[in-house]
Design a protein around this motif. Structure first.
Motif, PDB file in Angstrom:
ATOM      1  N   THR A 164      47.007  40.816  43.693  1.00  0.00           N
ATOM      2  CA  THR A 164      48.201  41.046  42.887  1.00  0.00           C
ATOM      3  C   THR A 164      49.457  40.901  43.737  1.00  0.00           C
ATOM      4  N   ALA A 165      49.397  41.391  44.978  1.00  0.00           N
ATOM      5  CA  ALA A 165      50.541  41.247  45.876  1.00  0.00           C
ATOM      6  C   ALA A 165      50.821  39.775  46.165  1.00  0.00           C
ATOM      7  N   VAL A 166      49.765  38.986  46.403  1.00  0.00           N
ATOM      8  CA  VAL A 166      49.927  37.555  46.638  1.00  0.00           C
ATOM      9  C   VAL A 166      50.561  36.891  45.415  1.00  0.00           C
ATOM     10  N   ALA A 167      49.990  37.152  44.241  1.00  0.00           N
ATOM     11  CA  ALA A 167      50.467  36.505  43.017  1.00  0.00           C
ATOM     12  C   ALA A 167      51.888  36.936  42.672  1.00  0.00           C
TER      13      ALA A 167
ATOM     14  N   SER B 219      53.930  40.974  35.465  1.00  0.00           N
ATOM     15  CA  SER B 219      53.039  40.602  34.360  1.00  0.00           C
ATOM     16  C   SER B 219      52.377  39.249  34.608  1.00  0.00           C
ATOM     17  N   ASP B 220      53.150  38.286  35.127  1.00  0.00           N
ATOM     18  CA  ASP B 220      52.565  36.981  35.435  1.00  0.00           C
ATOM     19  C   ASP B 220      51.522  37.103  36.540  1.00  0.00           C
ATOM     20  N   ALA B 221      51.798  37.968  37.518  1.00  0.00           N
ATOM     21  CA  ALA B 221      50.845  38.168  38.611  1.00  0.00           C
ATOM     22  C   ALA B 221      49.541  38.751  38.093  1.00  0.00           C
ATOM     23  N   GLU B 222      49.632  39.729  37.233  1.00  0.00           N
ATOM     24  CA  GLU B 222      48.424  40.339  36.680  1.00  0.00           C
ATOM     25  C   GLU B 222      47.626  39.335  35.847  1.00  0.00           C
ATOM     26  N   ASP B 223      48.334  38.473  35.122  1.00  0.00           N
ATOM     27  CA  ASP B 223      47.641  37.434  34.356  1.00  0.00           C
ATOM     28  C   ASP B 223      46.909  36.470  35.278  1.00  0.00           C
TER      29      ASP B 223
ATOM     30  N   VAL C  81      45.765  37.063  38.313  1.00  0.00           N
ATOM     31  CA  VAL C  81      44.609  37.737  38.913  1.00  0.00           C
ATOM     32  C   VAL C  81      43.475  37.855  37.891  1.00  0.00           C
ATOM     33  N   GLN C  82      43.810  38.123  36.659  1.00  0.00           N
ATOM     34  CA  GLN C  82      42.782  38.201  35.622  1.00  0.00           C
ATOM     35  C   GLN C  82      42.093  36.854  35.433  1.00  0.00           C
ATOM     36  N   GLU C  83      42.882  35.782  35.515  1.00  0.00           N
ATOM     37  CA  GLU C  83      42.285  34.444  35.413  1.00  0.00           C
ATOM     38  C   GLU C  83      41.344  34.185  36.592  1.00  0.00           C
ATOM     39  N   ALA C  84      41.699  34.703  37.771  1.00  0.00           N
ATOM     40  CA  ALA C  84      40.808  34.570  38.929  1.00  0.00           C
ATOM     41  C   ALA C  84      39.484  35.298  38.673  1.00  0.00           C
ATOM     42  N   TRP C  85      39.541  36.456  38.020  1.00  0.00           N
ATOM     43  CA  TRP C  85      38.324  37.197  37.673  1.00  0.00           C
ATOM     44  C   TRP C  85      37.453  36.385  36.719  1.00  0.00           C
TER      45      TRP C  85
ATOM     46  N   ARG D 189      45.871  28.856  43.354  1.00  0.00           N
ATOM     47  CA  ARG D 189      45.869  27.656  42.514  1.00  0.00           C
ATOM     48  C   ARG D 189      46.350  27.969  41.104  1.00  0.00           C
ATOM     49  N   VAL D 190      45.966  29.122  40.591  1.00  0.00           N
ATOM     50  CA  VAL D 190      46.462  29.538  39.274  1.00  0.00           C
ATOM     51  C   VAL D 190      47.984  29.682  39.327  1.00  0.00           C
ATOM     52  N   CYS D 191      48.487  30.312  40.385  1.00  0.00           N
ATOM     53  CA  CYS D 191      49.927  30.484  40.533  1.00  0.00           C
ATOM     54  C   CYS D 191      50.642  29.141  40.663  1.00  0.00           C
ATOM     55  N   LEU D 192      50.019  28.209  41.376  1.00  0.00           N
ATOM     56  CA  LEU D 192      50.606  26.879  41.530  1.00  0.00           C
ATOM     57  C   LEU D 192      50.782  26.207  40.169  1.00  0.00           C
TER      58      LEU D 192
END
Length: 316
Positions: free
Chosen positions: A24-27, A35-39, A41-45, A72-75
């Protein structure tokens, strides 16, 4: 989402939850939004669940794998923002730095102000990832390169360039509200050029305006250099009929296409005046970029009536 057959989801979930604060800290540092970070991380799960299906190879380094996937999701999110700026969340939170342990991430979550986020938003997606992953979270360039489809050397150069831009950056720059004024000036220049309105061209040009062409643009017939508002206005009177608006590194620019392929990118430097007495807003410099290798390296997306270009190559 139902778990894939054969996956020890309780055990997998425990391992994932142990990584969640760091991810979450990275994202959040990459995206600037909780909120975008949590999304992300959830996609990573979700992707982790899929990867652990029957017959899948075991993940030797779960933390590294999750960092790569989350990045990659963040990218993808950052690239979508570049093509559609309205996707940027209005919710902006300070983000955590890379200190060990979940408690540390929580404690320092408010340590970075929004000013830095404004500067980070001025970076291209690959620049931002290379800088944040390496400088903030100490991810080796050998791991960063594959995430952004670059070699480790190119990733290092991107991070170095981003570091310089962050160190010299300021929230008073074009991302803080001046972009609309710049767009008006560039649009006025293009309209006057297309319609052959010499006086209007002069009105939007700085008296010492200069046009420079790279070697490839000069080989195509452009003058290597044109100096002075009068000379530039004469050269561009009636010339921009085939030039289309663009966004270049987050700033207003233009492109010329031949048979649908971008052949020249026009990079404008606009001087913003304090008031009409000092001349107002004017085009100070115009750079024509036609180098095929550089154009091939650029990240290009398209919106109706607008081309979005990011120079993600390290030679910018």
């Amino acid at each position: 989402m139902s778990r894939p057959a054969g996956v020890d989801e309780p055990g997998l979930a425990r391992r994932f939850e142990a990584e969640r604060p760091r991810l979450t800290a990275v994202a959040q540092r990459l995206l600037g939004s909780r909120s975008d970070a949590e999304d992300a991380v959830q996609e990573a799960w979700v992707r982790l669940q899929r990867s652990e299906g029957p017959g899948a190879d075991p993940i030797a380094n779960l933390g590294g794998w999750l960092t790569t996937v989350t990045s990659r999701v963040c990218l993808d999110v950052l690239r979508a923002r570049r093509s559609r700026p309205e996707l940027l969340s209005d919710e902006v939170h300070p983000v955590a730095t890379a200190e060990a342990g979940p408690e540390a991430y929580a404690v320092v979550a408010d340590s970075v102000g929004t000013a830095l986020l404004v500067v980070l938003d001025a970076l291209g997606p690959a620049e931002r990832l290379a800088f944040v992953l390496h400088d903030v979270f100490a991810v080796p360039f050998e791991e960063i390169g594959p995430v952004i489809d670059r070699s480790p050397t190119a990733a290092r150069q991107l991070a170095s360039r981003a570091r310089r831009r962050v160190q010299s950056g300021s929230p008073a720059g074009p991302t803080a509200g001046n972009r609309g004024r710049r767009r008006e000036v560039v649009d006025a220049f293009l309209a006057a050029s297309k319609e052959g309105r010499f006086a209007d061209l002069l009105a939007v040009l700085d008296p010492d305006a200069v046009v420079r062409s790279d070697a490839a643009a000069a080989a195509m017939g452009s003058e290597p250099e044109i100096r002075g508002a009068d000379a530039v206005a004469r050269a561009y009177k009636g010339r921009a009929r085939a030039i289309a608006p663009a966004l270049v590194d987050g700033l207003p620019g233009a492109v010329w296409r031949h048979r649908g392929e971008i052949k020249v990118v026009f990079v404008f430097e606009v001087a913003l005046g304090l008031d009409e007495e000092d001349g107002g807003d004017r085009v100070r410099e115009l750079l024509l970029v036609a180098d095929p290798e550089r154009l091939a390296r650029a990240e290009v997306t398209h919106e109706p009536g607008l081309t979005v270009i990011w120079w993600d190559d390290p030679e910018d």
